[in-house]
Design a protein around this motif. Structure first.
Motif, mmCIF file in Angstrom:
data_model
loop_
_atom_site.group_PDB
_atom_site.id
_atom_site.type_symbol
_atom_site.label_atom_id
_atom_site.label_comp_id
_atom_site.label_asym_id
_atom_site.label_seq_id
_atom_site.Cartn_x
_atom_site.Cartn_y
_atom_site.Cartn_z
ATOM 1 N N GLU A 238 0.842 -1.196 0.000
ATOM 2 C CA GLU A 238 0.000 0.000 0.000
ATOM 3 C C GLU A 238 0.876 1.244 0.000
ATOM 4 O O GLU A 238 1.918 1.281 0.661
ATOM 5 N N ILE A 239 0.437 2.250 -0.755
ATOM 6 C CA ILE A 239 1.176 3.513 -0.832
ATOM 7 C C ILE A 239 0.237 4.665 -0.504
ATOM 8 O O ILE A 239 -0.989 4.531 -0.595
ATOM 9 N N GLU A 240 0.818 5.807 -0.122
ATOM 10 C CA GLU A 240 0.037 7.012 0.154
ATOM 11 C C GLU A 240 0.045 7.913 -1.075
ATOM 12 O O GLU A 240 1.092 8.118 -1.695
ATOM 13 N N VAL A 241 -1.135 8.440 -1.423
ATOM 14 C CA VAL A 241 -1.274 9.302 -2.596
ATOM 15 C C VAL A 241 -2.093 10.534 -2.220
ATOM 16 O O VAL A 241 -2.660 10.607 -1.133
ATOM 17 N N GLU A 242 -2.157 11.502 -3.146
ATOM 18 C CA GLU A 242 -2.970 12.701 -2.957
ATOM 19 C C GLU A 242 -4.170 12.634 -3.888
ATOM 20 O O GLU A 242 -4.031 12.299 -5.070
ATOM 21 N N SER A 243 -5.352 12.965 -3.361
ATOM 22 C CA SER A 243 -6.555 12.919 -4.186
ATOM 23 C C SER A 243 -6.493 13.984 -5.277
ATOM 24 O O SER A 243 -5.911 15.056 -5.100
ATOM 25 N N GLY A 244 -7.079 13.653 -6.418
ATOM 26 C CA GLY A 244 -7.106 14.583 -7.538
ATOM 27 C C GLY A 244 -5.762 14.757 -8.221
ATOM 28 O O GLY A 244 -5.519 15.788 -8.845
ATOM 29 N N SER A 245 -4.886 13.738 -8.120
ATOM 30 C CA SER A 245 -3.537 13.851 -8.695
ATOM 31 C C SER A 245 -3.288 12.743 -9.715
ATOM 32 O O SER A 245 -3.872 11.666 -9.641
ATOM 33 N N ASN A 246 -2.387 13.031 -10.645
ATOM 34 C CA ASN A 246 -1.923 12.046 -11.622
ATOM 35 C C ASN A 246 -0.500 11.626 -11.278
ATOM 36 O O ASN A 246 0.323 12.456 -10.877
ATOM 37 N N TYR A 247 -0.228 10.327 -11.452
ATOM 38 C CA TYR A 247 1.088 9.793 -11.105
ATOM 39 C C TYR A 247 1.647 8.958 -12.258
ATOM 40 O O TYR A 247 0.894 8.317 -13.003
ATOM 41 N N SER A 248 2.951 8.954 -12.369
ATOM 42 C CA SER A 248 3.657 7.976 -13.197
ATOM 43 C C SER A 248 4.326 6.993 -12.239
ATOM 44 O O SER A 248 4.671 7.350 -11.109
ATOM 45 N N TYR A 249 4.476 5.731 -12.669
ATOM 46 C CA TYR A 249 5.027 4.727 -11.758
ATOM 47 C C TYR A 249 6.007 3.813 -12.489
ATOM 48 O O TYR A 249 6.017 3.709 -13.724
ATOM 49 N N LYS A 250 6.803 3.116 -11.672
ATOM 50 C CA LYS A 250 7.737 2.107 -12.181
ATOM 51 C C LYS A 250 7.834 0.999 -11.137
ATOM 52 O O LYS A 250 8.130 1.259 -9.968
ATOM 53 N N LEU A 251 7.544 -0.235 -11.548
ATOM 54 C CA LEU A 251 7.662 -1.398 -10.661
ATOM 55 C C LEU A 251 8.891 -2.199 -11.073
ATOM 56 O O LEU A 251 8.997 -2.660 -12.210
#
Length: 403
Positions: A238-251
């Motif tokens: 589980e990760i913490e995020v901000e509402s109304g935001s767009n993210y890029s990710y890398k696994l």
């Protein structure tokens, strides 16, 4: 001849063992219970939860040279490995000694599929196999339950024996990256997001994500090898995020040999609207809002009030004198009757009331009619009175004159 075969087997094993080896599973619990092979055929169902297999080991004791046949079958019964092996004398040890059976190469296997290890003696065998009782594994700890995910009950001559062989699995070095599948990102409540996936071998992994507006970079890492084969278990964090935001990710996921698998992409966290009224606050993510109290709460409150009312009535009833109590019990009993009985009683009361009302109206009408008749007679008598008086006076005058 047996000694020559043993030397060749030892030479092959030495070549294999000279490579780097990874023990990816072992039954770690100690046990001194053992089973003599004799003429029995042992069949151990297993799930490897890995992509390659190179060596299998058992905890053994052996009095003299014994030849056995070792087969590995897939769940369809197809042979993927078979070899005759000569086991030398193995001295007694309280927990048994680990003896290795090299397969000669890395055999490709499927992580979430069932396989069978089949051991068949070529003649009467003096080998003892150490095992655990199944009951030992059902008594508790997470470590024991984990073993039951990998090994099913041993079959002796195709019959369940309530045992599990003490064994271990090894793989040789390989350069294929882990295969990741069923990757999923779930938006949870309270600014939390869950990342999950499956892998075909044990992996360590790191999830890196960047807010595309603020450019803030965060990461969450699992720094031990986690097992999450398809249909069995998910690797997740589980990760913490901000509402109304767009993210890029890398696994990033790495196996024991540091082979790397990489997944990249983007995800969006919807805005969370906070709606308020005088009594309460509601938080929703693109969900239609209603200020009404949820129906299940209203129903629960009604039930609670009704139960409180009934309880109060019961308590009051216990404190009342016997004569009044009997009457009130009857009233309370009528209250608690089923809807059908209540309805029937209500209809009876309604009919009785209507009949009574009809009789009262009839009596009232007759009384009113009688009174009206008397009034009319009285009025008529008043109208006749002057005439009667006139004739009475006239008679009196005539009487006077005649005298």
């Amino acid at each position: 001849m047996k000694k020559l075969f043993l030397l060749v087997s030892f030479f092959i094993f030495s070549l294999v063992w000279a490579q780097e080896m990874n023990k990816f599973f072992e039954v770690p619990l100690l046990s001194y219970t053992k089973l003599k092979l004799g003429t029995k055929i042992l069949k151990q169902p297993v799930y490897f939860f890995n992509d390659y297999l190179s060596v299998i080991s058992f905890r053994l004791e052996n009095e003299t040279f014994s030849e056995i046949n070792l087969k590995i079958l897939n769940e369809d019964g197809k042979i993927i490995f078979e070899k005759n092996l000569i086991v030398p004398p193995i001295d007694y040890a309280h927990w048994g000694k680990e003896y290795f059976f090299p397969l000669g190469e890395n055999i490709k296997i499927v992580a979430d599929k069932k396989y069978f290890l089949v051991i068949t003696p070529q003649e009467f065998s003096s080998i003892y196999f150490y095992y655990l009782d199944k009951d030992q594994l059902l008594q508790g700890s997470e470590e024991k339950v984990y073993i039951l995910d990998r090994l099913e009950e041993l079959l002796v001559n195709e019959k369940p024996a309530e045992k599990i062989l003490r064994l271990a699995f090894y793989e040789g070095k390989e350069n294929l990256p882990p295969q990741l599948s069923n990757f999923k990102i779930e938006i949870l409540e309270n600014n939390k997001t869950k990342v999950s996936f499956n892998a075909n071998e044990p992996v360590k992994y790191n999830f890196i994500y960047e807010n595309k507006v603020s450019k803030k970079i965060s990461s969450s890492k699992i720094d031990y090898f986690e097992i999450c084969p398809h249909l069995k278990k998910m690797c997740s964090l589980e990760i913490e995020v901000e509402s109304g935001s767009n993210y890029s990710y890398k696994l990033e996921a790495r196996d024991f040999w540091n082979n790397l698998s990489l997944l990249e992409g983007e995800f969006e966290v919807p805005a969370v609207k906070i709606l308020e009224n005088k009594e309460s606050k509601f938080s929703e993510t693109y969900t239609k809002f209603t200020s009404e109290e949820p129906s299940f709460l209203r129903n629960d409150e009604k039930i609670i009030k009704e139960k409180r009312k009934q309880t109060t009535e019961r308590l009051n009833l216990e404190k009342t004198p016997p004569q009044i109590k009997k009457t009130e019990e009857k009233i309370l009993e009528d209250k608690n009757k089923s809807p059908e009985v209540k309805k029937e009683n209500l209809e009876k009361k309604k009919i009785s009331y209507e009949q009574k009302n009809l009789e009262q109206n009839k009596n009232s009408y007759e009384q009113k009619t009688y009174e009206q008749k008397k009034l009319i007679d009285f009025k008529n008598s008043i109208k006749i009175l002057p005439i009667f008086l006139f004739f009475l006076i006239l008679l009196f005058i005539i009487y006077k004159k005649t005298r």
